[in-house]
Design an enzyme around this catalytic site. Structure first.
Site, mmCIF file in Angstrom:
data_model
loop_
_atom_site.group_PDB
_atom_site.id
_atom_site.type_symbol
_atom_site.label_atom_id
_atom_site.label_comp_id
_atom_site.label_asym_id
_atom_site.label_seq_id
_atom_site.Cartn_x
_atom_site.Cartn_y
_atom_site.Cartn_z
ATOM 1 N N VAL A 124 5.810 3.617 -7.030
ATOM 2 C CA VAL A 124 5.720 4.836 -7.862
ATOM 3 C C VAL A 124 4.317 4.962 -8.449
ATOM 4 O O VAL A 124 3.808 4.016 -9.064
ATOM 5 C CB VAL A 124 6.743 4.831 -9.018
ATOM 6 C CG1 VAL A 124 6.671 6.148 -9.797
ATOM 7 C CG2 VAL A 124 8.167 4.620 -8.508
ATOM 8 N N GLY A 173 2.950 -5.053 8.295
ATOM 9 C CA GLY A 173 2.293 -3.745 8.294
ATOM 10 C C GLY A 173 0.828 -3.879 7.931
ATOM 11 O O GLY A 173 0.486 -4.453 6.889
ATOM 12 N N LEU A 174 -0.023 -3.368 8.816
ATOM 13 C CA LEU A 174 -1.477 -3.436 8.577
ATOM 14 C C LEU A 174 -2.085 -2.041 8.687
ATOM 15 O O LEU A 174 -3.144 -1.860 9.264
ATOM 16 C CB LEU A 174 -2.124 -4.364 9.608
ATOM 17 C CG LEU A 174 -2.154 -5.841 9.254
ATOM 18 C CD1 LEU A 174 -2.607 -6.675 10.459
ATOM 19 C CD2 LEU A 174 -3.082 -6.101 8.072
ATOM 20 N N LYS A 183 10.741 8.634 -5.841
ATOM 21 C CA LYS A 183 10.058 8.009 -6.988
ATOM 22 C C LYS A 183 10.782 8.326 -8.299
ATOM 23 O O LYS A 183 10.900 7.463 -9.174
ATOM 24 C CB LYS A 183 8.601 8.477 -7.036
ATOM 25 C CG LYS A 183 7.785 7.938 -5.853
ATOM 26 C CD LYS A 183 6.471 8.691 -5.703
ATOM 27 C CE LYS A 183 5.613 8.096 -4.599
ATOM 28 N NZ LYS A 183 4.514 8.995 -4.209
ATOM 29 N N GLU A 198 5.903 -2.298 -7.755
ATOM 30 C CA GLU A 198 5.017 -1.468 -8.588
ATOM 31 C C GLU A 198 4.344 -0.360 -7.772
ATOM 32 O O GLU A 198 4.147 0.764 -8.254
ATOM 33 C CB GLU A 198 3.948 -2.340 -9.247
ATOM 34 C CG GLU A 198 2.958 -1.595 -10.110
ATOM 35 C CD GLU A 198 3.613 -0.834 -11.249
ATOM 36 O OE1 GLU A 198 4.108 -1.479 -12.181
ATOM 37 O OE2 GLU A 198 3.637 0.423 -11.217
ATOM 38 N N GLY A 232 1.461 5.023 -7.031
ATOM 39 C CA GLY A 232 0.404 4.241 -6.370
ATOM 40 C C GLY A 232 -0.166 3.184 -7.293
ATOM 41 O O GLY A 232 0.535 2.268 -7.720
ATOM 42 N N SER A 285 -3.997 -2.859 5.158
ATOM 43 C CA SER A 285 -5.426 -3.184 5.291
ATOM 44 C C SER A 285 -6.074 -3.257 3.911
ATOM 45 O O SER A 285 -6.932 -4.114 3.649
ATOM 46 C CB SER A 285 -6.163 -2.122 6.107
ATOM 47 O OG SER A 285 -5.588 -2.007 7.365
ATOM 48 N N LYS A 343 9.021 3.252 -1.478
ATOM 49 C CA LYS A 343 9.921 3.937 -2.431
ATOM 50 C C LYS A 343 11.182 4.442 -1.779
ATOM 51 O O LYS A 343 12.237 4.483 -2.409
ATOM 52 C CB LYS A 343 9.207 5.074 -3.165
ATOM 53 C CG LYS A 343 8.383 6.017 -2.289
ATOM 54 C CD LYS A 343 7.000 5.460 -2.100
ATOM 55 C CE LYS A 343 6.324 6.024 -0.884
ATOM 56 N NZ LYS A 343 5.115 6.731 -1.098
ATOM 57 N N ILE A 399 -1.117 3.334 -10.417
ATOM 58 C CA ILE A 399 -0.822 3.384 -11.870
ATOM 59 C C ILE A 399 0.247 2.336 -12.184
ATOM 60 O O ILE A 399 1.294 2.332 -11.551
ATOM 61 C CB ILE A 399 -0.236 4.750 -12.312
ATOM 62 C CG1 ILE A 399 -1.039 5.907 -11.748
ATOM 63 C CG2 ILE A 399 -0.113 4.826 -13.820
ATOM 64 C CD1 ILE A 399 -0.402 7.279 -12.052
#
Ligand SMILES: NC(=O)C1=CN([C@@H]2O[C@H](COP(=O)(O)OP(=O)(O)OC[C@H]3O[C@@H](n4cnc5c(N)ncnc54)[C@H](O)[C@@H]3O)[C@@H](O)[C@H]2O)C=CC1
Ligand SMILES: N[C@@H](CC=O)C(=O)O
Ligand code: NA
Length: 442
Positions: free
Chosen positions: A138, A16-17, A211, A135, A140, A22, A111, A142
């Site tokens: 959930v 996935g890009l 999430k 990580e 993003g 990216s 997620k 953080i």
């Protein structure tokens, strides 16, 4: 220094890009040296898959070999770690399982995949002795998974409540602060790369429910149970409710709440009134925040960007560093996927929404006649519901009905359901009573 020179670079295969893919290419390339100093060796993407090879990308691929066949990346014997950034639960699940079966470690931001298939994926990963790190799934950027799983490991967690969808919070903030239209803000969130491929996941609360499923599992040591989450989105919040809430001293936020109760766990996602002074009530735009109440530390709050290319890449790359360190130092010394040892997960029942206990904001339209409020308060009293505040608005010009807004004390949801049914049956009230749950979050 010696180790950095002697160890070969870890080789990454990227699936996935798009927005996040990216972002990962850019962050890894820009911070390559700093990352190698942390990880103990360089981390290089050597191969990447994308569905359409001709699409323009927001990154410089350098020497990364490109393919439109995800399986070619996984099957490449050179690849040590697979990063899954395709999304969804179809091809993504197939590829993650394929990678695990080849004893490759996986890092994912997906997620939906973890919430729906995490139990199976982690069991398989444990059998193969590999890690699946998530990580970015959930909050993003953080580091909230790490915080709960590792830094709060000495606590008994009582509850957590989070703004865990960046798109939804961006929409609510722009509508409230700038009076913008729902659809217009949603389009902007999509063009900024915040929204899911299917944005109903964001606005109907499904993404937040994915999430919350993950957060509850690592907080309480329970299996992932997405199908048990009560879920409401933000599509029915009106400007009027936002205004009335403000007059009463509250903000409306879309929250995921997981709370330990005596006989089980509440898992619910819905719009919520929060006192405007709480820090979490002031988390705006694409920012997310998760408030965790634990017995030893008390309340802690984790805040940061919940979506977007580089914030999410920040979490993906941190996972890559973690996995690389484990590979380098001691492959057997890993933090359990769901924080608790796999054989120590306990199947605590998830409570029906009718058993949830919360305060309420009620908004209804009533005929402008004496005695109407008294009838409503009697019905609430019959269901043992105490009233904390009332707002009454006179009818607008030419209108025969007026608005009443009531804030109640906490009560069991099933009591409130019964009271609302009876209020809606009154001849003096309009059919629909708006109900928004209210949490003090203390
Ligand atoms: N965009 C964001 O802010 C965040 C996204 N996520 C998650 O990250 C994941 C990726 O999201 P985005 O980058 O936003 O999605 P996106 O739609 O921008 O990118 C998806 C990429 O996957 C590729 N792809 C699709 N099918 C493929 C296939 N069969 N084989 C190979 N490549 C294929 C597409 O070509 C595209 O490059 C999702 O699971 C999403 O939920 C997580 C946190 C934040
Ligand atoms: N669509 C999600 C992306 C991050 O998880 C969001 O808006 O929060
Ligand atoms: Na995170």
């Amino acid at each position: 220094m010696e180790r950095e020179r002697t160890l070969e670079a870890v080789k990454i295969g990227l699936l996935g890009l798009g927005t996040v893919g990216s972002g990962v290419v850019r962050v890894l390339s820009r911070n390559n040296e700093e990352i190698a100093r942390r990880a103990g060796r360089a981390i290089n993407i050597v191969r990447a898959a994308t569905r359409d090879l001709s699409v323009r990308r927001d990154c410089d691929l350098g020497g990364i070999a490109l393919t439109d066949r995800a399986q070619d990346v996984i099957d490449d014997p050179e690849i040590d770690i697979v990063v899954e950034l395709i999304g969804g639960t179809g091809i993504a699940r197939e590829m993650v399982i394929r990678a695990i079966d080849q004893s490759k470690h996986v890092v994912t931001a997906n997620k939906a995949l973890i919430a729906l298939h995490g139990n199976e994926i982690f069991a398989r990963a444990s059998e193969r002795g590999v890690t699946v790190a998530f990580e970015a799934a959930v909050g993003g950027g953080i580091p909230v998974i790490k915080a709960i799983r590792e830094a709060l490991a000495g606590n008994r967690i009582e509850w957590l409540a989070g703004i865990i969808n960046g798109t939804g919070n961006f929409i609510l903030s722009e509508m409230r602060d700038k009076g913008r239209d729902f659809e217009d803000v949603l389009s902007e969130a999509q063009s900024l790369g915040y929204a899911e491929a299917d944005p109903t996941f964001d606005v109907e609360g499904i993404d937040a429910a994915h999430k919350l499923t993950i957060l509850a599992s690592i907080a309480f040591g329970i299996p992932l149970q997405f199908d048990k989450v009560y879920t409401e989105g933000i599509t029915r919040i009106t400007r009027e409710d936002v205004q009335y809430a403000a007059e009463l001293g509250y903000r409306i936020k879309h929250l995921g709440i997981a709370r330990r109760r005596e006989h089980g766990i509440e898992l619910r996602v819905h719009p919520t009134l929060i006192p405007h002074r709480r820090l979490i009530a002031n988390v705006d735009g694409v920012m997310n925040a998760v408030l965790v109440r634990a017995d030893a530390v008390g309340p802690t709050l984790y805040y940061g960007p919940g979506a977007g290319a580089e914030p999410t890449a920040s979490a993906v790359v941190a996972d890559l560093v973690d996995v690389t360190r484990a590979l380098t130092v001691d492959p057997n010394n890993r933090v359990p996927h769901l924080a608790f040892q796999p054989d120590a997960l306990i199947d605590v029942p998830v409570l029906d929404i009718g058993e949830a206990v919360t305060a309420y904001y009620l908004h209804l339209r009533v005929q402008d006649k004496p005695g109407v409020l008294a009838e409503i308060t009697r019905i609430l009293g019959d269901s043992s519901i105490s009233i904390e505040a009332v707002l009454q608005r006179p009818p607008e010009e030419d209108a025969s009905d007026a608005a009443i807004v009531i804030v109640t004390a906490p009560i069991r949801e099933s009591n409130m359901d019964e009271a609302i049914r009876r209020i809606q049956d009154l001849e003096t009230t309009s059919e629909h009573v708006t109900r928004i749950r209210l949490e003090n979050l203390k």
